[in-house]
Design a protein around this motif. Structure first.
Motif, mmCIF file in Angstrom:
data_model
loop_
_atom_site.group_PDB
_atom_site.id
_atom_site.type_symbol
_atom_site.label_atom_id
_atom_site.label_comp_id
_atom_site.label_asym_id
_atom_site.label_seq_id
_atom_site.Cartn_x
_atom_site.Cartn_y
_atom_site.Cartn_z
ATOM 1 N N VAL A 25 48.345 38.905 36.386
ATOM 2 C CA VAL A 25 48.575 39.954 35.710
ATOM 3 C C VAL A 25 47.111 40.260 35.101
ATOM 4 C CG1 VAL A 25 49.656 40.754 33.262
ATOM 5 C CG2 VAL A 25 50.718 39.031 34.767
ATOM 6 N N LYS A 26 46.684 41.523 35.654
ATOM 7 C CA LYS A 26 45.351 42.288 35.032
ATOM 8 C C LYS A 26 45.572 42.968 34.090
ATOM 9 C CE LYS A 26 42.053 45.242 35.136
ATOM 10 N NZ LYS A 26 41.929 46.759 34.858
ATOM 11 N N LEU A 27 44.744 42.809 32.987
ATOM 12 C CA LEU A 27 45.216 43.493 31.644
ATOM 13 C C LEU A 27 43.657 44.534 31.340
ATOM 14 C CD1 LEU A 27 46.782 40.669 29.944
ATOM 15 C CD2 LEU A 27 47.992 42.740 30.772
ATOM 16 N N VAL A 64 43.887 38.052 34.506
ATOM 17 C CA VAL A 64 42.510 38.421 34.676
ATOM 18 C C VAL A 64 42.400 39.732 33.313
ATOM 19 C CG1 VAL A 64 40.869 39.991 35.884
ATOM 20 C CG2 VAL A 64 42.573 38.318 36.990
ATOM 21 N N THR A 65 41.693 39.188 32.355
ATOM 22 C CA THR A 65 41.480 39.951 31.104
ATOM 23 C C THR A 65 40.094 40.843 31.103
ATOM 24 O OG1 THR A 65 41.716 39.860 28.713
ATOM 25 C CG2 THR A 65 40.334 37.973 29.777
ATOM 26 N N SER A 66 40.392 41.955 30.783
ATOM 27 C CA SER A 66 39.359 42.895 30.492
ATOM 28 C C SER A 66 39.169 42.728 28.986
ATOM 29 C CB SER A 66 39.359 44.355 30.902
ATOM 30 O OG SER A 66 39.675 44.407 32.153
ATOM 31 N N GLY A 67 38.120 43.547 28.177
ATOM 32 C CA GLY A 67 38.171 43.769 26.673
ATOM 33 C C GLY A 67 37.049 43.023 26.123
ATOM 34 N N ALA A 68 36.159 42.214 26.858
ATOM 35 C CA ALA A 68 34.956 41.194 26.458
ATOM 36 C C ALA A 68 34.160 42.372 25.589
ATOM 37 C CB ALA A 68 34.354 40.577 27.318
ATOM 38 N N ILE A 69 33.795 43.356 26.518
ATOM 39 C CA ILE A 69 32.947 44.507 26.073
ATOM 40 C C ILE A 69 33.426 45.344 24.918
ATOM 41 C CG2 ILE A 69 31.917 46.698 26.575
ATOM 42 C CD1 ILE A 69 31.651 45.762 29.210
ATOM 43 N N VAL A 149 40.764 34.696 33.190
ATOM 44 C CA VAL A 149 39.757 35.270 34.238
ATOM 45 C C VAL A 149 39.150 36.398 33.763
ATOM 46 C CG1 VAL A 149 38.838 35.310 36.711
ATOM 47 C CG2 VAL A 149 41.061 34.117 36.117
ATOM 48 N N ASN A 150 37.890 36.396 33.788
ATOM 49 C CA ASN A 150 37.010 37.636 33.431
ATOM 50 C C ASN A 150 35.768 37.733 34.305
ATOM 51 O OD1 ASN A 150 36.177 40.269 32.655
ATOM 52 N ND2 ASN A 150 35.925 39.517 30.412
ATOM 53 N N GLU A 151 35.270 38.883 34.641
ATOM 54 C CA GLU A 151 33.975 38.731 35.315
ATOM 55 C C GLU A 151 32.917 38.154 34.187
ATOM 56 O OE1 GLU A 151 32.551 41.998 37.687
ATOM 57 O OE2 GLU A 151 31.359 40.549 38.808
ATOM 58 N N ASP A 164 34.440 45.500 38.523
ATOM 59 C CA ASP A 164 35.376 45.891 37.743
ATOM 60 C C ASP A 164 36.720 44.595 37.850
ATOM 61 O OD1 ASP A 164 35.739 47.357 40.868
ATOM 62 O OD2 ASP A 164 37.767 46.714 39.752
ATOM 63 N N ASN A 165 37.321 44.834 37.117
ATOM 64 C CA ASN A 165 38.503 43.678 37.130
ATOM 65 C C ASN A 165 39.507 44.058 37.943
ATOM 66 O OD1 ASN A 165 36.825 41.898 35.367
ATOM 67 N ND2 ASN A 165 38.258 42.147 33.420
ATOM 68 N N ASP A 166 39.661 45.322 38.356
ATOM 69 C CA ASP A 166 40.677 45.373 39.086
ATOM 70 C C ASP A 166 40.382 44.815 40.443
ATOM 71 O OD1 ASP A 166 40.754 48.683 38.035
ATOM 72 O OD2 ASP A 166 42.271 47.399 37.468
ATOM 73 N N GLY A 226 37.430 51.740 29.456
ATOM 74 C CA GLY A 226 37.359 51.209 30.662
ATOM 75 C C GLY A 226 36.244 51.072 31.585
ATOM 76 N N THR A 227 36.565 50.486 32.840
ATOM 77 C CA THR A 227 35.527 50.556 33.960
ATOM 78 C C THR A 227 36.177 51.106 35.309
ATOM 79 O OG1 THR A 227 34.384 48.927 32.762
ATOM 80 C CG2 THR A 227 34.097 49.114 35.111
ATOM 81 N N GLY A 228 37.257 51.088 35.553
ATOM 82 C CA GLY A 228 37.602 51.093 37.028
ATOM 83 C C GLY A 228 38.237 52.224 37.203
HETATM 84 N N1 VHF Z 1 34.544 42.646 32.352
HETATM 85 C C1 VHF Z 1 34.853 43.825 31.485
HETATM 86 C C2 VHF Z 1 35.856 44.538 31.970
HETATM 87 C C3 VHF Z 1 35.486 45.464 33.222
HETATM 88 C C4 VHF Z 1 36.709 46.351 33.668
HETATM 89 O O1 VHF Z 1 37.059 46.556 34.795
HETATM 90 O O2 VHF Z 1 37.557 46.855 32.437
HETATM 91 P P1 VHF Z 1 38.725 47.702 32.796
HETATM 92 O O3 VHF Z 1 38.604 49.052 33.563
HETATM 93 O O4 VHF Z 1 39.252 48.088 31.420
HETATM 94 O O5 VHF Z 1 39.909 46.834 33.422
HETATM 95 C C5 VHF Z 1 34.868 43.377 29.891
HETATM 96 O O6 VHF Z 1 35.734 42.190 29.869
HETATM 97 O O7 VHF Z 1 34.874 44.267 29.225
#
Ligand code: VHF
Ligand code: ADP
Length: 384
Positions: A25-27, A64-69, A149-151, A164-166, A226-228
């Motif tokens: 589950v990618k968030l 797989v969690t985004s959101g750290a930034i 998981v995150n990058e 990117d997390n996708d 977002g990034t992706g």
């Molecule tokens: N590793 C980064 C997220 C990178 C990323 O792909 O972000 P998103 O496009 O919102 O899924 C972070 O945790 O903010």
């Protein structure tokens, strides 16, 4: 893209929700912030509720969690920073600890433990590190722990970033042997154009072939956090489907979206998998890097490998030829020099020489460590 290889019975099982899955589950940031500048903890607990229910039904869940930034920016009070990689790394370094703490607290409500995995592409390109990461992911899942998981943004430079997390979630899906990848975002799925700028855009329900025509529909991110964007979601879908993983892009804030997708309901945009996950990896073993060495096995091991579908144990190894590292592909021969199989070695040639002919439970004593009883695991082996 070829149709899914799932049998009708399997599809009926999935439709009935009877089958259990390993689900990534990618968030995305947009899901976790609800388009605001802060983590939406109320929605995060809703996502955890759905994951907890799926686990109670027997599914294995990888987050797989985004959101750290976003979390770092929130904690530091939205500082004005130069738009550099170092600024992103700074925000991620501050935010990752807070993000994982949120997941720890929320999964803890349901008595579920989580395990943090921070990855860079370097962890996945190098076969030994790939196997280490895979062993850890599988160990977490086998022990009822949810991998989160995150990058590893804080250390990932341009050269070693997935970016990117996708795409990261697709690689994690392959790593964990997942059969579903849910790309949760702030749109109902992939549209015929960006719905933010084109109100006439229509939702695409199912994709059989990812081609340039489809790629042209998918734009980048416009949410700012977002990034992706949709472009990276298509890239991720292509990688995951090739490895046999079904991919769905859907709205992460739709009620019960994760539960409904696990039950096989038609929600969002579905990308059909090309072949079963194992075949994807086995294809890599056959068509990937040239074998780095050869292993000769005794007649007992030949029977086990050829007729019983067993892994290759050290006990059955009689000769080791060439120099190879853990994670490299080797060829397997019988005593008459007939090629039997190819496989990913879990031990280097130096270690393999030491454990050849030994019982599995002697490996740790001989080497001082072990990477499991199998010298070559069945899942990493292709019998010719
Ligand atoms: N590793 C980064 C997220 C990178 C990323 O792909 O972000 P998103 O496009 O919102 O899924 C972070 O945790 O903010
Ligand atoms: N064809 C498309 N269909 C849907 N969304 C699209 C499309 N092209 C571009 N987008 C944009 O991609 C965004 C989702 O990507 P992104 O902002 O990175 O979200 P996330 O944080 O979930 O990864 C949508 O909000 C939308 O503006």
């Amino acid at each position: 893209m070829a149709d899914s290889k799932k049998s009708n019975a399997q599809q009926q099982d999935v439709a009935a929700g009877a089958a259990t899955h390993t689900i990534v589950v990618k968030l995305g940031t947009s899901v976790l912030t609800g388009g605001t500048l802060k983590l939406d903890r109320a929605h995060m607990v809703e996502l955890v509720r759905q994951c907890a229910m799926l686990r109670s039904q027997g599914h294995k869940i990888i987050i797989v969690t985004s959101g750290a930034i976003a979390a770092g920016r929130e904690h530091l009070g939205y500082p004005e920073l130069p738009k550099t990689m170092a600024s992103k790394q700074l925000l991620a370094a501050v935010g990752q600890g807070r993000l994982i703490q949120e997941w720890e607290t929320l999964f803890g409500i349901y008595g579920i433990n989580i395990g943090q995995m921070l990855l860079t592409r370097a962890d996945l390109n190098d076969r030994e590190r790939y196997l280490n990461a895979r062993d850890m992911l599988v160990a977490l899942l086998d022990n009822g722990i949810v991998p989160v998981v995150n990058e590893n943004d804080a250390v990932a430079t341009t050269e070693i970033k997935v970016g990117d997390n996708d795409n990261l979630s697709a690689l994690v899906g392959i790593l964990g042997g997942a059969d579903k990848l849910l790309l949760m975002t702030d749109q109902a799925g992939l549209f015929t154009a960006d719905p933010r700028s084109n109100p006439d855009a229509e939702l695409i329900h199912e994709v059989h072939t990812i081609d340039d025509k489809l790629r042209k529909l998918a734009g980048g991110t416009v949410g700012g956090l977002g990034t992706g964007g949709m472009a990276t979601k298509l890239q991720a879908a292509e990688v995951a489907c090739r490895a046999g993983i079904e991919v769905i892009i859907a709205a992460g804030r739709r009620v019960d979206v994760i539960i409904d997708l696990a039950a096989g309901k038609a929600v969002g945009t579905r990308f059909l998998p090309l072949e079963s996950p194992l075949e994807g990896r086995k294809q890599w073993i056959l068509a990937g890097p040239p074998p780095a060495g050869d292993i000769v096995i005794d007649d007992g091991a030949v029977t086990a490998v050829q007729q019983k579908g067993s892994s290759l144990l050290a006990k059955g190894i009689t000769q080791v030829k060439g120099t190879f590292e853990r994670g490299e592909v080797v060829r397997i021969f019988d005593s008459k020099n007939v090629l039997l199989a190819r496989g990913i070695s879990r031990y280097s040639s130096a270690d393999m020489v030491k454990i050849a002919g030994k019982h599995s439970h002697d490996i740790h004593q001989v080497l001082g460590y072990e990477y499991g009883h199998a010298a070559i695991h069945r899942d990493d082996m292709v019998v010719i």
